[in-house]
Design a protein around this motif. Structure first.
Motif, mmCIF file in Angstrom:
data_model
loop_
_atom_site.group_PDB
_atom_site.id
_atom_site.type_symbol
_atom_site.label_atom_id
_atom_site.label_comp_id
_atom_site.label_asym_id
_atom_site.label_seq_id
_atom_site.Cartn_x
_atom_site.Cartn_y
_atom_site.Cartn_z
ATOM 1 N N ARG A 1 -13.609 6.665 9.125
ATOM 2 C CA ARG A 1 -12.280 6.418 9.721
ATOM 3 C C ARG A 1 -11.178 6.493 8.663
ATOM 4 O O ARG A 1 -10.145 7.159 8.868
ATOM 5 C CB ARG A 1 -12.263 5.044 10.387
ATOM 6 C CG ARG A 1 -10.900 4.613 10.924
ATOM 7 C CD ARG A 1 -10.918 3.195 11.464
ATOM 8 N NE ARG A 1 -11.184 2.193 10.442
ATOM 9 C CZ ARG A 1 -10.262 1.728 9.588
ATOM 10 N NH1 ARG A 1 -9.022 2.206 9.593
ATOM 11 N NH2 ARG A 1 -10.596 0.794 8.700
ATOM 12 N N VAL A 2 -11.394 5.819 7.537
ATOM 13 C CA VAL A 2 -10.363 5.787 6.507
ATOM 14 C C VAL A 2 -10.213 7.161 5.849
ATOM 15 O O VAL A 2 -9.096 7.572 5.509
ATOM 16 C CB VAL A 2 -10.689 4.692 5.473
ATOM 17 C CG1 VAL A 2 -9.687 4.717 4.322
ATOM 18 C CG2 VAL A 2 -10.669 3.321 6.147
ATOM 19 N N ALA A 3 -11.315 7.881 5.680
ATOM 20 C CA ALA A 3 -11.207 9.242 5.130
ATOM 21 C C ALA A 3 -10.313 10.111 6.010
ATOM 22 O O ALA A 3 -9.438 10.834 5.517
ATOM 23 C CB ALA A 3 -12.600 9.852 4.994
ATOM 24 N N LEU A 4 -10.517 10.054 7.305
ATOM 25 C CA LEU A 4 -9.678 10.841 8.215
ATOM 26 C C LEU A 4 -8.222 10.397 8.144
ATOM 27 O O LEU A 4 -7.302 11.228 8.196
ATOM 28 C CB LEU A 4 -10.202 10.715 9.644
ATOM 29 C CG LEU A 4 -11.541 11.402 9.922
ATOM 30 C CD1 LEU A 4 -12.086 10.997 11.294
ATOM 31 C CD2 LEU A 4 -11.400 12.918 9.830
ATOM 32 N N SER A 5 -7.990 9.095 7.990
ATOM 33 C CA SER A 5 -6.613 8.593 7.915
ATOM 34 C C SER A 5 -5.925 8.988 6.615
ATOM 35 O O SER A 5 -4.696 8.920 6.518
ATOM 36 C CB SER A 5 -6.594 7.068 8.074
ATOM 37 O OG SER A 5 -7.074 6.415 6.917
ATOM 38 N N HIS A 6 -6.716 9.397 5.614
ATOM 39 C CA HIS A 6 -6.155 9.842 4.337
ATOM 40 C C HIS A 6 -6.155 11.370 4.221
ATOM 41 O O HIS A 6 -6.181 11.925 3.123
ATOM 42 C CB HIS A 6 -6.952 9.231 3.180
ATOM 43 C CG HIS A 6 -6.616 7.804 2.901
ATOM 44 N ND1 HIS A 6 -6.972 6.780 3.745
ATOM 45 C CD2 HIS A 6 -5.944 7.219 1.877
ATOM 46 C CE1 HIS A 6 -6.543 5.620 3.249
ATOM 47 N NE2 HIS A 6 -5.918 5.867 2.127
ATOM 48 N N SER A 7 -6.102 12.027 5.354
ATOM 49 C CA SER A 7 -5.937 13.493 5.418
ATOM 50 C C SER A 7 -7.072 14.245 4.739
ATOM 51 O O SER A 7 -6.865 15.317 4.142
ATOM 52 C CB SER A 7 -4.589 13.915 4.802
ATOM 53 O OG SER A 7 -3.524 13.299 5.487
ATOM 54 N N ILE A 8 -8.267 13.693 4.824
ATOM 55 C CA ILE A 8 -9.449 14.420 4.366
ATOM 56 C C ILE A 8 -10.001 15.194 5.550
ATOM 57 O O ILE A 8 -10.220 14.636 6.628
ATOM 58 C CB ILE A 8 -10.489 13.446 3.794
ATOM 59 C CG1 ILE A 8 -9.951 12.869 2.475
ATOM 60 C CG2 ILE A 8 -11.823 14.123 3.583
ATOM 61 C CD1 ILE A 8 -10.574 11.578 2.063
ATOM 62 N N GLU A 9 -10.193 16.490 5.383
ATOM 63 C CA GLU A 9 -10.682 17.342 6.470
ATOM 64 C C GLU A 9 -12.197 17.172 6.574
ATOM 65 O O GLU A 9 -12.926 17.420 5.617
ATOM 66 C CB GLU A 9 -10.328 18.797 6.191
ATOM 67 C CG GLU A 9 -8.826 19.032 6.098
ATOM 68 C CD GLU A 9 -8.511 20.471 5.730
ATOM 69 O OE1 GLU A 9 -9.119 21.387 6.327
ATOM 70 O OE2 GLU A 9 -7.675 20.670 4.831
ATOM 71 N N LEU A 10 -12.634 16.766 7.735
ATOM 72 C CA LEU A 10 -14.042 16.441 7.925
ATOM 73 C C LEU A 10 -14.621 17.318 9.029
ATOM 74 O O LEU A 10 -14.113 17.331 10.151
ATOM 75 C CB LEU A 10 -14.174 14.960 8.285
ATOM 76 C CG LEU A 10 -15.477 14.245 7.918
ATOM 77 C CD1 LEU A 10 -15.272 12.741 7.948
ATOM 78 C CD2 LEU A 10 -16.589 14.626 8.867
ATOM 79 N N HIS A 11 -15.669 18.048 8.685
ATOM 80 C CA HIS A 11 -16.339 18.919 9.649
ATOM 81 C C HIS A 11 -17.798 18.486 9.767
ATOM 82 O O HIS A 11 -18.582 18.602 8.822
ATOM 83 C CB HIS A 11 -16.263 20.381 9.208
ATOM 84 C CG HIS A 11 -14.874 20.925 9.186
ATOM 85 N ND1 HIS A 11 -14.188 21.303 10.321
ATOM 86 C CD2 HIS A 11 -14.014 21.111 8.146
ATOM 87 C CE1 HIS A 11 -12.990 21.726 10.000
ATOM 88 N NE2 HIS A 11 -12.851 21.618 8.683
ATOM 89 N N GLU A 12 -18.163 17.964 10.940
ATOM 90 C CA GLU A 12 -19.539 17.573 11.207
ATOM 91 C C GLU A 12 -20.275 18.721 11.896
ATOM 92 O O GLU A 12 -19.666 19.715 12.301
ATOM 93 C CB GLU A 12 -19.562 16.303 12.053
ATOM 94 C CG GLU A 12 -18.988 15.100 11.281
ATOM 95 C CD GLU A 12 -18.914 13.830 12.096
ATOM 96 O OE1 GLU A 12 -19.384 12.790 11.604
ATOM 97 O OE2 GLU A 12 -18.364 13.866 13.224
#
Length: 460
Positions: free
Chosen positions: A198-209
């Motif tokens: 959650r926090v990674a996404l809130s810090h503009s880290i692009e996450l691809h699962e």
């Protein structure tokens, strides 16, 4: 199968404590970034957050083969150690010249870990209430006293417990003594992954699962990661794949996948917990080579795990091994033996996980591809807190920083490689047989003595 296991679901209890969230989209086109991270467990997610701290404007992209935390990170017991070296004894045995530094850094890492939880607002059921190591056999009791002496040499608070003092913390007919260390923590690993994500996404880290990386190669000005949906062009890469087959050929024999299993009971009443003297919130582990780790959940279930450590020929990682194992019945029987007043309590969850095991029981880190790729792996069941330290170490290496972390011999020296099959399978079986015999007799086998002398082995 035991009646207490008949209704146990075959997935981690932690999954049921986290609200479901939609998957992040798979990579569907070529992408360019400053830092690409492969692996969405503790190590990869900590790397993303620590990199964002250091590089506020960087484009950081993380890819995960499945869903974040579905592998080892979401399947462990949640023991959060004040150590990066698998304990004081392992540091003294394997790296005596830098044991003091390893112990200091491990304790400082747990302090910083707790501070990061607060700074990022990570709600993970973190409890720093201590750990009780319990001993059954006379030679294990002697080992506890030696461990206490080692702890005191480094100013680590601990207390040897017997009789009523032990029964007030954990009352079992099996165990004769205990060593209590107050500076030890527990957390909910499912919530830990979900909150880091959650926090990674809130810090503009692009996450691809659901994005598997099938190839790693040199590219113009950086590295290229090949996925089914596109190629990632990255200036630098962090490999945080741990128990999965490594992308670097040089690491193929550096770790092996060891299967570990856990059970969780229904919630227990205050009276049931009082009947075993366990009114505190500390964790428990026994001292055998084949050891159990035991803890309470937030709703007062008991998690009972460990004992078996199973390697499958050819380093197989079949998903079926996570759900189907004789280990569940064996764990159930051992639970009833250690806590007979709870022998009829049913288990609600039973699951397995894979441990990325190195031959020296600690993680290692390094660089590849002209220092554009960093990796860390081999946590050997001690990665909950050490993964944060590993993330910082990899970033230090990529940035060519000279730090206490990068100067550690433990990290700079690669572990002893595992031999090819069938020698690998035979050697592991032989060593594990010797460890089981040692639990019964107190005598270490000639093979395990030889491995000790070489600085390798399968310590608990």
């Amino acid at each position: 199968m035991s009646d207490t296991l008949s209704n146990a679901v075959r997935h981690p209890f932690w999954n049921d404590t986290v609200a479901p969230q939609p998957d992040c989209p798979s990579l569907a086109a070529d992408a360019t970034c400053d830092l690409a991270i492969v692996g969405g467990g503790f190590t990869g997610l900590w790397t993303a957050l620590q990199a964002r701290r250091r590089q506020p404007q960087a484009r950081i992209l993380l890819v995960e083969q499945g869903r974040c935390g579905d592998a080892a990170s979401g399947r462990n017991g949640g023991f959060c150690a004040p150590s990066i070296s698998h304990g004081v004894g392992n540091a003294l045995k394997r790296w005596p010249k830098e044991a003091e530094a390893l112990i200091h850094l491990g304790r400082a890492n747990l302090d910083a870990f707790e501070a990061d939880l607060a700074e990022f607002g990570l709600e993970v059921e973190f409890e720093r209430k201590g750990k009780l190591n319990v001993a059954e056999k006379p030679w294990q009791v002697e080992g506890l006293q030696a461990a206490a002496d080692n702890c005191r040499k480094f100013g680590i608070e601990c207390q040897v417990l017997t009789g009523d003092a032990l029964r007030e913390k954990f009352n079992s007919p099996v165990y004769a003594a205990g060593l209590f260390e107050p500076n030890y923590a527990l957390l909910n690993p499912g919530k830990m992954v979900a909150e880091l994500r959650r926090v990674a996404l809130s810090h503009s880290i692009e996450l691809h699962e659901n994005t598997a990386v099938t190839g790693l190669r040199d590219g113009q000005g950086g590295m290229e990661l090949v996925t089914p949906g596109g190629v990632i062009h990255a200036r630098q890469v962090v490999l945080a794949t741990n128990a999965a087959p490594p992308l670097l050929r040089r690491l193929n024999n550096a770790v092996i996948p060891i299967f570990d299993y856990a059970l969780v009971t229904r919630p227990l009443s205050d009276g049931e917990l009082a009947s075993i003297g366990w009114t505190g919130r500390h964790g428990v582990a026994d001292c055998g080579n084949q050891f159990h780790y035991v803890r309470k959940t937030a709703d007062n279930r008991i998690l009972w795990g460990g004992y078996d450590a199973i390697y499958h020929f050819g380093s197989r990682r079949d998903d079926a091994f996570l759900r189907e194992s004789e280990s569940f019945s064996r764990l159930s029987r051992n639970f009833a033996r250690a806590l007979p007043s709870l022998a009829s309590v049913p288990f609600t969850h039973a699951w397995g996980g894979i441990i990325d095991t190195s031959a020296r029981t600690t993680f290692f880190a390094g660089l590849a591809h002209n220092d554009r790729v960093a990796y860390a792996m081999g946590f050997t069941g001690q990665g909950v807190s050490a993964s944060r330290f590993a993330a910082l170490t990899m970033l230090d290496l990529l940035e060519k920083r000279d730090t206490e972390r990068t100067r550690l011999t433990m990290l700079r020296r690669p572990p002893f490689p595992f031999p090819p099959e069938p020698v690998r399978w035979l050697g592991i079986r032989w060593a594990q047989h010797g460890l089981a015999r040692e639990d019964e007799t107190g005598r270490r086998s000639l093979l395990n003595k030889a491995l000790d002398a070489a600085g390798v082995g399968f310590d608990s």
